[in-house]
Design a protein around this motif. Structure first.
Motif, PDB file in Angstrom:
ATOM      1  N   LEU A 163       5.814 -58.205 -98.392  1.00  0.00           N
ATOM      2  CA  LEU A 163       6.143 -58.561 -97.020  1.00  0.00           C
ATOM      3  C   LEU A 163       7.182 -59.662 -97.010  1.00  0.00           C
ATOM      4  O   LEU A 163       7.055 -60.650 -97.724  1.00  0.00           O
ATOM      5  CB  LEU A 163       4.879 -59.038 -96.283  1.00  0.00           C
ATOM      6  CG  LEU A 163       3.759 -58.006 -96.173  1.00  0.00           C
ATOM      7  CD1 LEU A 163       2.569 -58.629 -95.475  1.00  0.00           C
ATOM      8  CD2 LEU A 163       4.222 -56.773 -95.442  1.00  0.00           C
ATOM      9  N   ASP A 185       5.940 -62.307 -87.957  1.00  0.00           N
ATOM     10  CA  ASP A 185       6.199 -60.948 -88.415  1.00  0.00           C
ATOM     11  C   ASP A 185       5.335 -60.564 -89.612  1.00  0.00           C
ATOM     12  O   ASP A 185       4.849 -59.444 -89.697  1.00  0.00           O
ATOM     13  CB  ASP A 185       7.685 -60.790 -88.766  1.00  0.00           C
ATOM     14  CG  ASP A 185       8.057 -59.328 -88.952  1.00  0.00           C
ATOM     15  OD1 ASP A 185       7.724 -58.515 -88.072  1.00  0.00           O
ATOM     16  OD2 ASP A 185       8.661 -58.993 -89.983  1.00  0.00           O
ATOM     17  N   GLU A 186       5.120 -61.501 -90.559  1.00  0.00           N
ATOM     18  CA  GLU A 186       4.310 -61.167 -91.719  1.00  0.00           C
ATOM     19  C   GLU A 186       2.853 -60.922 -91.324  1.00  0.00           C
ATOM     20  O   GLU A 186       2.150 -60.147 -91.961  1.00  0.00           O
ATOM     21  CB  GLU A 186       4.402 -62.266 -92.801  1.00  0.00           C
ATOM     22  CG  GLU A 186       3.769 -63.586 -92.419  1.00  0.00           C
ATOM     23  CD  GLU A 186       4.697 -64.534 -91.679  1.00  0.00           C
ATOM     24  OE1 GLU A 186       4.447 -65.747 -91.722  1.00  0.00           O
ATOM     25  OE2 GLU A 186       5.663 -64.066 -91.049  1.00  0.00           O
ATOM     26  N   GLN A 221       2.820 -57.334 -89.869  1.00  0.00           N
ATOM     27  CA  GLN A 221       2.880 -56.339 -90.949  1.00  0.00           C
ATOM     28  C   GLN A 221       1.559 -56.271 -91.708  1.00  0.00           C
ATOM     29  O   GLN A 221       1.089 -55.186 -92.062  1.00  0.00           O
ATOM     30  CB  GLN A 221       4.025 -56.683 -91.902  1.00  0.00           C
ATOM     31  CG  GLN A 221       5.396 -56.489 -91.287  1.00  0.00           C
ATOM     32  CD  GLN A 221       6.508 -56.825 -92.268  1.00  0.00           C
ATOM     33  OE1 GLN A 221       6.433 -56.471 -93.430  1.00  0.00           O
ATOM     34  NE2 GLN A 221       7.524 -57.518 -91.808  1.00  0.00           N
ATOM     35  N   ARG A 239       0.606 -51.606 -83.802  1.00  0.00           N
ATOM     36  CA  ARG A 239       1.598 -52.687 -83.657  1.00  0.00           C
ATOM     37  C   ARG A 239       1.252 -53.568 -82.448  1.00  0.00           C
ATOM     38  O   ARG A 239       1.373 -54.789 -82.520  1.00  0.00           O
ATOM     39  CB  ARG A 239       3.008 -52.105 -83.499  1.00  0.00           C
ATOM     40  CG  ARG A 239       4.080 -53.171 -83.268  1.00  0.00           C
ATOM     41  CD  ARG A 239       5.484 -52.602 -83.335  1.00  0.00           C
ATOM     42  NE  ARG A 239       5.839 -52.204 -84.676  1.00  0.00           N
ATOM     43  CZ  ARG A 239       6.278 -53.036 -85.618  1.00  0.00           C
ATOM     44  NH1 ARG A 239       6.373 -54.318 -85.369  1.00  0.00           N
ATOM     45  NH2 ARG A 239       6.602 -52.589 -86.809  1.00  0.00           N
TER      46      ARG A 239
END
Length: 195
Positions: free
Chosen positions: A143, A152-153, A156, A165
Motif C-alpha cells: 500500500l 488512503d492507506e 485500501q 469503498r
C-alpha cells in the motif's frame, strides 16, 4: 447438508444474521467480509452455507461467495482451529490477505486475528501452504499512502478486508491521523462496528 439459502434478511449484526426462508428464520454466522455485504433488512440475500453438526449444537455458517466458503473450510481443517477462530481469521485478513500471508510465510500477520496465538498461526500457515500449493493467489502490492489523501492507506486496507469503498471511506474519516497504519485500521474497524 444445507449448502445454500435464499431468503429475506430480517436481522443482522457484525457476526450473525437471520434469513427468513418461507417463514423459517435461519440464524447464520458470518465473517465481516459477508456481513459488510449483506443487504438491508427486508431485502433478499443469497448465501453459500456450511452446516456444522456437533452432538449438542448445529451451527449454520454463511458466505457471500463460494471462494469464501472454500477458504473457511480449509481453515476449519486446521487442527485446533474452530468456527469462531476461522471466521476471525477471515474477518481480520480477508481472503487475499490470508492467501498472501500463507504464500509469504507471514504467520505473524495471521496471529493478528483475535483468539489465534503464535503456535496456531504457525500451524495455519504450515498446513495451508501445503494445501494451497496449486491455488492461484493474487499477490498484493504494498500500500502506498497518497500525500494529498492521508486516509488512503486506511481505505485500501479496509477494502482488502472486504469492506466496500463507501464503508472504508466513512471509517477512514472517523480515525485519528496519529499512529501507525495497523492502529488506525483497528480504530476504523471499531468505527464500522458502531455504525
Amino acid at each position: 447438508m444445507i449448502s445454500e439459502i435464499t431468503g429475506i434478511v430480517v436481522h443482522k449484526d457484525q457476526d450473525t444474521c437471520v434469513v427468513n426462508v418461507h417463514g423459517i428464520g435461519f440464524l447464520v454466522e458470518t465473517s465481516r467480509i459477508t456481513s459488510s455485504q449483506l443487504p438491508a433488512c427486508g431485502h433478499e440475500v443469497h448465501l453459500y452455507t456450511h452446516l456444522v453438526v456437533r452432538e449438542d449444537n448445529w451451527r449454520l455458517v454463511g458466505f457471500i461467495s463460494p471462494k469464501e466458503r472454500e477458504t473457511f473450510l480449509d481453515l476449519l481443517s486446521v487442527g485446533g482451529l474452530g468456527i469462531k477462530g476461522a471466521l476471525s481469521v477471515l474477518s481480520v485478513l480477508g481472503i487475499d490477505g490470508l492467501e498472501n500471508a500463507i504464500v509469504q510465510g507471514d504467520w505473524q500477520r495471521i496471529k493478528e486475528a483475535p483468539g489465534v496465538g503464535a503456535k496456531l498461526a504457525q500451524r495455519i500457515q504450515l498446513e495451508l501452504s501445503g494445501k494451497w500449493q496449486n491455488r492461484p493467489v493474487k499477490v498484493a502490492t504494498p500500500l502506498k499512502p497518497s500525500a494529498d489523501e492521508p486516509g488512503d492507506e486506511i481505505v485500501q486496507g479496509l477494502m482488502a478486508l472486504g469492506y466496500s469503498r463507501e464503508e472504508a471511506q466513512y471509517a477512514a474519516q472517523q480515525v485519528d491521523s496519529q499512529g501507525d497504519v495497523a492502529t488506525r485500521i483497528r480504530q476504523a474497524l471499531r468505527a464500522l462496528d458502531r455504525r
